[in-house]
Design an enzyme around this catalytic site. Structure first.
Site: not given
Lengths: 162, 556
Positions: B51, B113-114, B163, B469
């Site tokens: 993602e 969940f999630q 959802k 760097m």
């Protein structure tokens, strides 16, 4: 030097009553390292909006930044930095103090002097209520202190332009 | 018309002219993905490897076009994986709408969940965010999200949709979405004051930031610069916002600015800042920045005035419109001696990289060759580190939106995702991501995306086997104690690329630079170039922490 210029400012914020708006404001203060001294929030006469009074400490530059950063929040409609001189500023306090036969009269006397309300009297305690500016409330607490204050609930400042 | 929440999402995307989204499916966005299937002839979905890649791709897409980038992720880890990408876009004021799924309404707040409170998490890194708890509000919220992303100072907006809201139906009325709010014009007196200051300056210095690109102000900036007869310096975010082939261009200003810019700021008598927020990487020591002269700042965000530095004249609004108005009022100025002085500094202090040996592969030569071979017309993205600064220094940018880099957040691993997004936005352009080996390692998984979609980007890895760097700072300030910056890895980047189905080339010697670059440019699919360079090269000039921007170190 910096501290010398630190003052208290009252911000009056008009915000849309959407979920998380208080969190957005508090989060902004926290991540930008501005100090909130007190905060009072309540619905306005229009239930779609809340009025939030925030007392901040800082110098002039910080307050201008707070003002501008707050104005960038989508849910905020208006921010006013209220000048102390031009505004009526009020705080509210509930103070529970120990009550004995010896001090009872003295406490009533203090309440009368400050025009505080006696909300509740028990055998060994009483609850006093006072509304006033910060200085009045501070001296009220000071007067009560010798009589063993059990608990204090104090709101932040509410302010309204004259 | 009765539509499901998921279909409303599609309709609202179409209303906004969105034809490409980047994302990754998951449980909470099943309905949205089902709708994407239904709308696949009108909305193209690019499934990234992770993602974070989707967020960077949406960002790259937005920076390359000026349009709003869109990314989609599922609830929980899908949403949190977007966070770095959203924060990157926020710091660089990139318009983006991130759509996340969440658990069903009745499961919210129960550690389901999630489940994650993504609106809470992203509050500090979005312009605004929403959770949609009623399908009847969905369309209006999505429209507002796009409007916010593009209004004023642009930025990312997140819309979290449980959802079941994507499954619920309601009636949908198509409409012309509200246009972004236009910035108001500053009052007359501001222009009077500006013209007064501008026409009295003998040695003006024009400094430009990303706001020039965001407001499409490059053409009018050019006119303004000519009218002022002034030299120009650009921040990292404004690379290409002013044509770098112009003799007026001095290079960057700040921590890795040119010595010409440093000398010019020392000597100028008016500092004009356009569309810039005076980041600490530019100011260096804020207390020592341009103290001797007034500063005129043009910016769309009032909160950027007097934030990091006190400014004498603040003009708030859209840079393009303000410059137009100033140009209308300003008589042409002449600063012949000052410009000659600038030219002589430029001749005396060119950007120059030195190797230990004649045959060393130097990033300067690689990038200058690349610039020559692409006619200076390629779209360059970068990761973060030494290679990023070299890419800014040694490729000559002529157009806005030609250089895409994570400036504010400094996100290693940004480049490949951004390159994908930019390439999809601009299929006709040659898109090249200049990466370092450290940055490449962070999100090299996106090679699978460029490979499976045949996105023909060139991933040019400046491979020095160190985190260059950080190592440079360790050299300067930590007595050469190279704590954890030696990443001499066993990863064979070429084999890795080939495993993903990406063509791989290697530059080991100086004489290979040109032929390898040519081969990569001629290849029609994605290519990785493993370009081996010395670990001891530094980014110079450099203003060490705490020092004045006027005193860069030129050699180390």
């Amino acid at each position: 030097m910096e501290n010398a210029k630190e003052k208290e400012y009252i911000l009056s914020v008009l915000a849309r009553n959407r979920s998380g708006v208080l969190l957005r404001i508090a989060g902004l203060f926290s991540r930008r390292c501005y100090n909130i001294l007190s905060i009072v929030a309540a619905e306005t006469e229009n239930s779609q909006y809340s009025r939030i009074l925030i007392v901040v400490s800082g110098d002039d530059r910080i307050v201008r930044q707070v003002d501008k950063q707050l104005n960038k929040l989508v849910d905020i409609e208006q921010v006013d930095v209220l000048p102390r001189e031009g505004a009526v500023v009020r705080e509210h306090i509930l103070l529970k103090v120990e009550r004995t036969l010896q001090n009872s009269e003295r406490l009533i006397e203090i309440a009368n002097v400050f025009r505080a309300n006696i909300l509740n009297v028990e055998k060994d305690s009483m609850i006093l209520e006072l509304t006033g500016d910060a200085a009045t409330i501070n001296s009220f607490i000071e007067m009560c202190n010798p009589y063993h204050v059990l608990k204090i609930l104090r709101t932040g400042a509410m302010a309204m332009m004259k | 018309m009765q539509l499901t929440g998921a279909q409303i999402v599609m309709e609202c995307l179409l209303e906004q002219g969105v034809d490409t989204v980047f994302g990754y499916p998951g449980g909470a966005v099943l309905n949205i993905y089902d709708a994407l299937y239904e709308y696949r002839d009108r909305i193209r979905h690019i499934r990234t490897a992770h993602e974070q890649g989707a967020a960077h791709a949406a960002d790259g897409y937005a920076r390359a076009t000026g349009k709003t980038g869109v990314c989609i992720a599922t609830s929980g880890p899908g949403a949190t994986n977007l966070v770095t990408g959203i924060a990157t876009a926020y710091m660089d004021s990139v318009p983006m709408v991130a759509i996340t799924g969440n658990v069903n309404l009745n499961l919210l707040g129960l550690d389901s969940f999630q489940e994650v409170d993504i609106t809470g998490i992203t509050m500090p890194i979005t312009k605004h965010n929403f959770i949609v708890k009623d399908v009847n509000h969905l369309a209006e919220i999505l429209r507002e999200a796009f409007q916010i992303a593009q209004s004023g100072r642009k930025g990312p907006v997140l819309v979290d949709i449980p959802k079941d809201v994507t499954a619920h139906t309601c009636s949908f009325e198509p409409c012309v979405p509200p246009a972004p709010e236009k910035a108001t014009m500053p009052p007359e007196e501001k222009f009077v004051q500006a013209v007064e200051l501008l026409s009295h300056a003998q040695k003006p210095f024009i400094y430009c930031g990303g706001g020039v690109i965001a407001s499409e102000a490059s053409p009018i900036l050019k006119e303004f610069v000519e009218k002022m007869d002034a030299p120009v310096s650009c921040s990292l975010m404004c690379q290409g916002g002013f044509d770098q082939e112009s003799p007026r261009y001095m290079g960057m200003l700040g921590m890795h600015g040119t010595n010409t810019s440093a000398l010019a700021i020392q000597n100028c008598d008016l500092f004009i800042a356009v569309g810039t927020r005076f980041s600490d990487r530019v100011l260096c020591n804020a207390g020592l920045f341009a103290r001797h002269c007034p500063i005129l700042q043009i910016d769309i965000d009032a909160a950027e005035f007097n934030k990091n530095i006190e400014v004498q004249l603040k003009i708030r609004g859209d840079a393009q419109r303000i410059l137009e108005e100033i140009c209308r009022r300003l008589e042409p100025q002449e600063h012949k001696e000052w410009m000659e002085q600038i030219q002589s500094w430029k001749a005396e202090f060119p950007l120059m990289q030195k190797g230990e040996k004649e045959e060393d592969v130097l990033p300067q030569e690689v990038l200058e060759t690349l610039c020559r071979l692409t006619g200076g017309e390629a779209l360059i993205t970068t990761d973060v580190g030494q290679h990023q600064m070299w890419a800014a220094q040694y490729y000559t940018y002529k157009h806005p939106r030609q250089f895409i880099s994570s400036g504010g957040l400094g996100t290693m691993g940004f480049g490949l995702g951004a390159a994908m997004g930019a390439q999809i936005a601009c299929p006709e352009k040659q898109v090249i991501n200049i990466a370092g080996d450290g940055s490449f390692h962070m999100n090299c998984n996106e090679l699978s995306t460029v490979s499976s979609y045949g996105i023909p980007v060139i991933e040019l890895v400046m491979n020095n086997s160190v985190l260059g760097m950080v190592r440079q700072w360790q050299k300067l300030f930590y007595g050469w104690r190279f704590s954890q910056t030696d990443v001499e890895g066993v990863t064979d980047f070429c084999k890795l690329a080939e495993a993903f189905g990406v063509k791989a080339l290697r530059i080991l010697r100086r004489e290979e630079i040109e032929p390898v670059l040519k081969e990569a440019l001629a290849w029609r699919g994605p290519v990785l170039i493993d370009c081996r360079i010395s670990k001891d090269l530094n980014v110079l000039p450099m203003v060490p922490a705490g020092a004045s921007v006027e005193e860069p170190i030129l050699e180390m």
